[in-house]
Design an enzyme around this catalytic site. Structure first.
Site, PDB file in Angstrom:
ATOM      1  N   CYS A 167       0.840  -1.205   0.000  1.00 42.26           N
ATOM      2  CA  CYS A 167       0.000   0.000   0.000  1.00 42.26           C
ATOM      3  C   CYS A 167       0.881   1.264   0.000  1.00 42.26           C
ATOM      4  O   CYS A 167       1.514   1.559  -0.997  1.00 42.26           O
ATOM      5  CB  CYS A 167      -0.974  -0.036   1.177  1.00 42.26           C
ATOM      6  SG  CYS A 167      -2.373   1.097   0.993  1.00 42.26           S
ATOM      7  N   HIS A 208      -3.628  -5.172   0.955  1.00 43.10           N
ATOM      8  CA  HIS A 208      -3.101  -5.651   2.241  1.00 43.10           C
ATOM      9  C   HIS A 208      -3.174  -7.180   2.317  1.00 43.10           C
ATOM     10  O   HIS A 208      -4.229  -7.738   2.628  1.00 43.10           O
ATOM     11  CB  HIS A 208      -3.890  -5.038   3.399  1.00 43.10           C
ATOM     12  CG  HIS A 208      -3.628  -3.589   3.596  1.00 43.10           C
ATOM     13  ND1 HIS A 208      -2.598  -3.122   4.384  1.00 43.10           N
ATOM     14  CD2 HIS A 208      -4.250  -2.484   3.087  1.00 43.10           C
ATOM     15  CE1 HIS A 208      -2.602  -1.797   4.373  1.00 43.10           C
ATOM     16  NE2 HIS A 208      -3.583  -1.385   3.585  1.00 43.10           N
ATOM     17  N   GLU A 243      -1.897  -9.052   4.553  1.00 44.80           N
ATOM     18  CA  GLU A 243      -1.845  -9.532   5.937  1.00 44.80           C
ATOM     19  C   GLU A 243      -3.217  -9.742   6.555  1.00 44.80           C
ATOM     20  O   GLU A 243      -3.336 -10.385   7.609  1.00 44.80           O
ATOM     21  CB  GLU A 243      -1.021  -8.569   6.797  1.00 44.80           C
ATOM     22  CG  GLU A 243      -1.620  -7.192   7.024  1.00 44.80           C
ATOM     23  CD  GLU A 243      -1.303  -6.186   5.930  1.00 44.80           C
ATOM     24  OE1 GLU A 243      -1.407  -4.977   6.204  1.00 44.80           O
ATOM     25  OE2 GLU A 243      -0.971  -6.601   4.800  1.00 44.80           O
TER      26      GLU A 243
END
EC number: 6.3.5.2
Length: 520
Positions: A89, A179, A181
């Site tokens: 990002c 993202h 994660e």
């Protein structure tokens, strides 16, 4: 080779902190692959990174624009270290900005994206190996890359983002606008694993066994022949610290266990039997229950309860600690999340560092925090590796003020007993149903509300007990657990039949947010 030297040989991937709320998740996901990972300030220099010698670097996301005044930057010499870099990002935008590409604010670029989006892969990439050509990912960006730097090529895009993934295979630089994660990115774990294992060459040498060896060696080197004091609560964190320290320094450790009279059923005795008996910890048990309950008499406000309990706990601990001679170190069960949540230069403080903040200023101890590089799930894994039983390792989370914040309104012995007994029944039945690993947290609350009931031929006017059970991944958000009706029915029946002064059970079906996990 000494155990401490092993720490320097463990492979590491560092995450540079640019302020994303998901930063700790990046490190946590990478650790799941057997690779040690930790957050570092975005101000870290190339020389400092050389000293750490990581096999990979992740540039995290963040809320800022690369063009904003005071925007977080990077030591550009880091790009010359020859270490693989993954920008997530804001991290991708920073790579683009610093290496000659173009980033535009969303208003100008027209590419603002928040929520799940379909990523389409346009070329093969080691970063996306084994993942489908189209996959759902979580986007959360205002600015957007509109031109990638020289030497990079497009890997993937989405409907609203023409450059959602890019790479420079020669330098092993990778950028993704989403993202990986978070679990909303369906193949995010695969992407992070590809970076760690396939690109950075991680061999997966991070484990609890080598952590134990390294931490014991570190404790012995730090403490020498001096003495350590540990405040033992009976919770998972302090219990694991106690067992680890006992293995490292034996009878140089003294534990103080303050029983404030607000513990769960038989909890004080269980702490003494398990940690003092089986593991041989030297524990001083202080029965301060009358002292605490006298101070709490007539107090209804939850914040006043917390402050009274917190302050008095420190006074009791200080009183006992002052009786001990020759103690140089204070051990605490500080976790990695405690340090992160204390706030960094890139993020606001979520909560003050609860382990250190309440100690008297004149307590002159050096701190030992053996768990301060571990997440909660890793602490449980450490406890298991140390041979601790499941009933300790998987003990339900318990707030510092204890049952005081699970009794609404004024605290009385009668109310405390209703919570102790009902909570014990709840935990027993959840375990019998095999749900104790599936439900994140569960407990009972005395609501302070009385209602009319009928038992036998008589009218009753007794307390209402609420059951709170939640499911969660990280504790930041939670849903109420959809317990089977037959389990709830059995729990309810047992509580009203076995617990005095209770005639009604309700089930809390509120998520977090808007509610918090605890009632007070």
């Amino acid at each position: 080779m000494t155990d401490i030297s092993i720490l320097n040989d463990i492979q590491k991937i560092i995450v540079l902190d640019y302020g994303s709320q998901y930063n700790q998740l990046i490190a946590r996901r990478i650790r799941e692959f057997g690779v040690f990972s930790e957050l570092k300030s975005h101000k870290i220099t190339a020389d400092e990174i050389r000293d750490i010698n990581p096999i990979g670097i992740v540039l995290s996301g963040g809320p800022n624009s690369v063009y904003a005044d005071g925007a977080f930057g990077i030591d550009e010499e880091i790009f010359e270290l020859g270490i693989p870099i993954l920008g997530i990002c804001y991290g991708m935008q920073l790579i683009t900005h610093k290496l000659g590409g173009k980033v535009l604010p969303a208003g100008e670029a027209g590419h603002r994206e928040y929520g799940q989006s379909a990523l389409r892969l346009r070329s093969e990439s080691a970063l996306f190996a084994g993942t489908p050509q189209e996959q759902l990912v979580l986007m959360s960006h205002g600015d957007a890359v509109t031109e990638i730097p020289e030497g990079f090529h497009l890997v993937g895009d989405s409907v609203d983002c023409p450059f959602a993934a890019m790479e420079n295979t020669e330098k092993q630089f990778y950028g993704i606008q989403f993202h990986p994660e978070v679990r909303h990115s369906v193949y995010g774990n695969d992407i992070l694993k590809n970076f760690a294992v396939n690109i950075c060459g991680a061999r997966g040498d991070w484990s609890m066994d080598n952590f134990i060896d390294m931490e014991i060696a570190k404790i012995r080197e730090t403490v020498g022949d001096r003495k350590v004091l540990l405040g033992l609560s009976g919770g998972v964190d302090s219990s694991v610290v106690g067992v680890l320290l006992q293995r490292a320094i034996g009878d140089q450790l003294t534990c103080i266990f303050v029983d404030h009279g607000l513990l769960r059923k038989n909890e004080g005795d269980q702490v003494m039997d398990m940690l003092g008996g089986k593991f041989g910890l030297n524990i001083i048990r202080v029965d301060a229950s009358k002292r605490f309950l006298d101070l709490l008499s007539g107090v209804e406000d939850p914040e006043r309860k917390r402050k009274i309990i917190g302050n008095e706990f420190v006074y009791v601990f200080d009183d006992e600690a002052s009786k001990l001679k020759g103690v140089d170190f204070l051990a605490q069960g500080t976790l990695y999340t405690d340090i992160i949540e204390s706030g960094t230069e890139t993020a606001q403080t979520i909560k003050s560092h609860h382990n250190v903040g309440g100690l008297p200023e004149d307590m002159q101890f050096e701190l030992i925090e053996p768990l301060n590089t571990l997440f909660k799930d890793e602490v449980r894994a450490l406890g298991t590796a140390l041979g601790m039983p499941d009933e300790v390792v998987w003990r339900q989370p318990f707030p510092g003020p204890g049952l005081a914040i699970r009794v609404m309104g004024e605290i009385t012995e009668e109310k405390l007993e209703t919570v102790r007994e009902s909570d014990a029944i709840l935990r027993e039945e959840i375990a019998k149903a095999g749900l104790d690993r599936d439900v994140w947290q569960y407990f009972t609350v005395n609501t302070g509300v009385r209602s009319v009931g009928v038992m036998g031929d008589g009218r009753t006017y007794d307390y209402t007990i609420a059951i709170r059970a939640i499911t969660s991944i990280d504790g930041m958000t939670a849903d109420f657990a959809q317990l089977p009706w037959d389990v709830l029915k059995k729990i309810s029946t047992r509580i009203v039949n076995e617990v005095d002064h209770v005639n009604r059970i309700v089930y809390d079906i509120t998520s977090k947010p808007p509610a918090t996990v605890e009632w007070e």
